[in-house]
Design a protein around this motif. Structure first.
Motif, mmCIF file in Angstrom:
data_model
loop_
_atom_site.group_PDB
_atom_site.id
_atom_site.type_symbol
_atom_site.label_atom_id
_atom_site.label_comp_id
_atom_site.label_asym_id
_atom_site.label_seq_id
_atom_site.Cartn_x
_atom_site.Cartn_y
_atom_site.Cartn_z
ATOM 1 N N THR A 206 41.116 24.190 26.502
ATOM 2 C CA THR A 206 41.696 23.821 25.219
ATOM 3 C C THR A 206 40.814 24.293 24.066
ATOM 4 O OG1 THR A 206 40.597 21.684 25.403
ATOM 5 C CG2 THR A 206 42.911 21.789 26.093
ATOM 6 N N ARG A 207 41.426 24.534 22.938
ATOM 7 C CA ARG A 207 40.682 24.812 21.719
ATOM 8 C C ARG A 207 40.029 23.522 21.243
ATOM 9 N NH1 ARG A 207 45.694 27.364 21.458
ATOM 10 N NH2 ARG A 207 45.629 29.644 21.225
ATOM 11 N N GLN A 208 39.047 23.652 20.364
ATOM 12 C CA GLN A 208 38.343 22.459 19.891
ATOM 13 C C GLN A 208 39.312 21.464 19.258
ATOM 14 O OE1 GLN A 208 35.881 22.790 16.342
ATOM 15 N NE2 GLN A 208 34.344 21.438 17.236
ATOM 16 N N GLY A 209 40.169 21.935 18.354
ATOM 17 C CA GLY A 209 41.096 21.034 17.687
ATOM 18 C C GLY A 209 42.093 20.401 18.642
ATOM 19 N N GLU A 210 42.480 21.140 19.687
ATOM 20 C CA GLU A 210 43.425 20.600 20.670
ATOM 21 C C GLU A 210 42.792 19.479 21.481
ATOM 22 O OE1 GLU A 210 45.912 24.779 21.371
ATOM 23 O OE2 GLU A 210 44.359 24.136 22.789
ATOM 24 N N ALA A 211 41.531 19.665 21.873
ATOM 25 C CA ALA A 211 40.849 18.630 22.653
ATOM 26 C C ALA A 211 40.626 17.379 21.812
ATOM 27 C CB ALA A 211 39.519 19.163 23.179
ATOM 28 N N LEU A 212 40.173 17.560 20.563
ATOM 29 C CA LEU A 212 39.923 16.410 19.699
ATOM 30 C C LEU A 212 41.222 15.742 19.260
ATOM 31 C CD1 LEU A 212 37.057 17.796 17.423
ATOM 32 C CD2 LEU A 212 36.871 16.426 19.502
ATOM 33 N N PRO A 359 38.804 9.324 14.800
ATOM 34 C CA PRO A 359 38.690 10.666 15.381
ATOM 35 C C PRO A 359 37.301 11.247 15.180
ATOM 36 C CG PRO A 359 39.947 10.717 13.331
ATOM 37 C CD PRO A 359 39.761 9.267 13.683
ATOM 38 N N ILE A 360 36.951 12.181 16.056
ATOM 39 C CA ILE A 360 35.643 12.829 15.976
ATOM 40 C C ILE A 360 35.756 14.064 15.089
ATOM 41 C CG2 ILE A 360 33.866 14.039 17.295
ATOM 42 C CD1 ILE A 360 34.490 12.244 19.628
ATOM 43 N N ASP A 361 34.922 14.114 14.083
ATOM 44 C CA ASP A 361 34.922 15.247 13.168
ATOM 45 C C ASP A 361 34.512 16.513 13.922
ATOM 46 O OD1 ASP A 361 33.513 17.154 11.132
ATOM 47 O OD2 ASP A 361 34.677 15.759 9.904
ATOM 48 N N PRO A 362 35.189 17.637 13.685
ATOM 49 C CA PRO A 362 34.821 18.882 14.383
ATOM 50 C C PRO A 362 33.354 19.265 14.206
ATOM 51 C CG PRO A 362 36.954 19.124 13.324
ATOM 52 C CD PRO A 362 36.408 17.803 12.878
ATOM 53 N N ALA A 363 32.773 18.980 13.035
ATOM 54 C CA ALA A 363 31.357 19.309 12.824
ATOM 55 C C ALA A 363 30.467 18.464 13.734
ATOM 56 C CB ALA A 363 30.988 19.085 11.361
ATOM 57 N N ARG A 364 30.802 17.199 13.894
ATOM 58 C CA ARG A 364 30.034 16.345 14.797
ATOM 59 C C ARG A 364 30.222 16.797 16.242
ATOM 60 N NH1 ARG A 364 31.112 9.865 15.764
ATOM 61 N NH2 ARG A 364 29.823 9.677 17.636
ATOM 62 N N ASP A 365 31.431 17.205 16.586
ATOM 63 C CA ASP A 365 31.703 17.707 17.930
ATOM 64 C C ASP A 365 30.861 18.944 18.216
ATOM 65 O OD1 ASP A 365 33.564 17.688 20.362
ATOM 66 O OD2 ASP A 365 33.947 19.696 19.566
ATOM 67 N N TRP A 366 30.712 19.801 17.205
ATOM 68 C CA TRP A 366 29.882 21.009 17.344
ATOM 69 C C TRP A 366 28.428 20.629 17.614
ATOM 70 C CZ3 TRP A 366 25.689 22.865 14.579
ATOM 71 C CH2 TRP A 366 25.357 24.213 14.788
ATOM 72 N N ARG A 367 27.919 19.620 16.917
ATOM 73 C CA ARG A 367 26.533 19.186 17.137
ATOM 74 C C ARG A 367 26.366 18.601 18.535
ATOM 75 N NH1 ARG A 367 27.252 17.419 11.699
ATOM 76 N NH2 ARG A 367 27.694 15.282 12.416
ATOM 77 N N ASP A 368 27.361 17.851 18.990
ATOM 78 C CA ASP A 368 27.291 17.303 20.354
ATOM 79 C C ASP A 368 27.238 18.410 21.395
ATOM 80 O OD1 ASP A 368 27.338 14.745 19.381
ATOM 81 O OD2 ASP A 368 29.486 14.439 19.696
ATOM 82 N N TRP A 369 28.022 19.473 21.177
ATOM 83 C CA TRP A 369 28.031 20.599 22.109
ATOM 84 C C TRP A 369 26.661 21.266 22.167
ATOM 85 C CZ3 TRP A 369 30.129 23.007 26.035
ATOM 86 C CH2 TRP A 369 29.975 24.377 26.212
ATOM 87 N N LYS A 370 26.044 21.469 21.018
ATOM 88 C CA LYS A 370 24.719 22.085 20.982
ATOM 89 C C LYS A 370 23.696 21.212 21.703
ATOM 90 C CE LYS A 370 25.930 25.682 18.558
ATOM 91 N NZ LYS A 370 25.871 27.063 19.081
#
Length: 445
Positions: A206-212, A359-370
């Protein structure tokens, strides 16, 4: 009496040559007559010939002085035309590119006087700045669309962009994670909250937005025999393992990827364009700020919205049994958080949310991934590389390309074909490992 087809050219008291050309009919039914005035009769003839040729081609510009490039792009195309079919965030990106790269070069020119050399000058200026070829190509596509509409609406006699060769941009090399890296990421994610988020990314692509944007009502158990569906959460609570309608055991979990979570910037509400009366540069700081929403979009708080995926992105994906188990464990943890938060817990129904259900902000999701990558000891990668990983692993396992296209929601098969060379390498490595295991006795080099 023979009909006069070529307008007469006369000399006026001002010493100039004049001609009047009828090029059509106005909306009120009266003739649309254009006045041509030049210093020499030859210049008048050239302009008359040009108007008559445009008349035959049905491409006569509107009467009056044509708009400038800046006026047409900012006040008309990007302000009123593009928002009807293009996402507001995309329009904002278009506006930024136009303001920064196009207007400084040709913004003051009239639309009907722009030639191919002027467009080439825009691209040359961008390259001198060291901008990527992909950015130049994006600007070309923006201008091509804007000029196509201008020609259709007779703002210009013809689309000058057809005379300009599109800039070439090399396709960016995809760098998916290896199978071992993907396993390491999943193992590292188990020690963190919302660990199933990365299982979904790597297993479903899934794309990031689709998963979130996944919500529990869109995760279902579906019977292959009768087609009946039941919410995954209800299936777990009922403790059933067979279809309630036909008692079939051919039941599997599916995810309806019908929404994606997206952050959208606020716009100024004090005026349509700069200078802003509020005195603030950013729309988010405007005292009368507004969040543009298109039909069908859902505002879930702040600048976060739910919108339908574009193109073929709206799809239903089968969920592997192992991922169903991970989602079940995740739902139990989320249920405990809901009990602890009580009435403070938001009722959005997101599969992946913060401890209060927001909901989880995409920027926060990016930090979690890193953070997960660092914890797993895996090379740095983009969030979107998880999607690349899922695609290449599916192809490496021999899954048909059309099936992969459907699972990932690619708009065309050409997008899926871009993964084949990477998948072929993975498949070759896999068969080599299998060969070593099968044909080399233990202990032999």
């Amino acid at each position: 009496m023979a009909r006069r087809r070529y307008p007469p050219i006369t000399t006026g008291s001002d010493g100039l040559y004049h001609a009047w050309v009828v090029v059509g009919t106005k909306p009120n039914g009266r003739p649309d007559q254009r006045h041509v005035k030049r210093k020499t009769a030859t210049e008048v003839e050239d302009r008359v010939d040009e108007l008559l040729e445009q008349k035959r081609a049905g491409a006569v510009p509107r009467a009056g002085r044509g708009p400038t490039v800046q006026s047409w792009l900012l006040d008309t195309y990007l302000a009123t035309i593009a928002p009807g079919t293009i996402d507001p965030t995309t329009v904002q990106g278009y506006r930024s590119k136009v303001v920064n790269h196009v207007l400084p070069v040709i913004g003051a020119l009239r639309m009907d006087r722009v030639v191919a050399d002027n467009i080439d000058a825009v691209y040359a200026a961008m390259r001198r700045k060291g901008l990527a070829d992909a950015t130049v190509l994006q600007v070309h596509r923006i201008l091509a669309r804007a000029w196509k509409i201008a020609a259709r609406r007779r703002v210009v006699p013809r689309n000058v962009l057809v005379d300009v060769d599109p800039p070439t941009a090399k396709r960016k090399e995809m760098t998916p994670l290896t199978e071992d890296d993907a396993r390491a990421v999943l193992a590292a994610a188990e020690r963190r909250r919302n660990s199933a988020r990365w299982s979904v990314a790597l297993a479903l692509g899934t794309r990031q937005g689709e998963a979130l944007g996944l919500r529990w009502p869109y995760l279902l158990m579906e019977c292959d025999e009768c087609g009946a569906t039941v919410k995954l959460t209800d299936w777990w609570s009922a403790g059933r393992r067979r279809c309630r309608g036909c008692d079939s055991a051919d039941v599997g979990a599916v995810a309806r990827v019908w929404w994606q979570l997206h952050r959208r910037s606020h716009e100024h509400g004090c005026a349509e364009r700069a200078p802003w009366p509020c005195g603030r540069k950013r729309g988010g700081n405007c005292t009368a700020r507004r969040l543009p929403l298109r039909s069908g979009e859902i505002h879930v708080g702040g600048g976060l919205i739910l919108k339908e995926p574009k193109g073929k992105g709206k799809r239903t994906i089968p969920i592997p049994p192992e991922l169903v188990a991970a989602l079940h464990a995740h739902s139990e943890v989320q249920g405990l958080e809901r009990m602890m938060a009580e009435s403070a817990y938001a009722a959005h129904g997101f599969v992946f949310a913060d401890p209060l259900g927001e909901p989880i902000d995409p920027a926060r999701d990016w930090r979690d991934w890193k953070a997960v990558l660092a914890l797993a000891g895996v090379r740095d990668a983009r969030v979107h590389d998880g999607r690349h990983t899922a695609a290449t692993l599916l192809l490496a396992q021999g899954v048909d390309m059309r099936v992969v296209q459907e699972l990932l929601g690619h708009s065309t098969i050409k997008v899926t074909e871009g993964y084949t060379h990477v998948a072929s390498k993975l498949a070759r490595e896999a068969t080599q490992r299998m060969g070593r295991r099968l044909f080399h006795p233990p202990g032999t080099p």
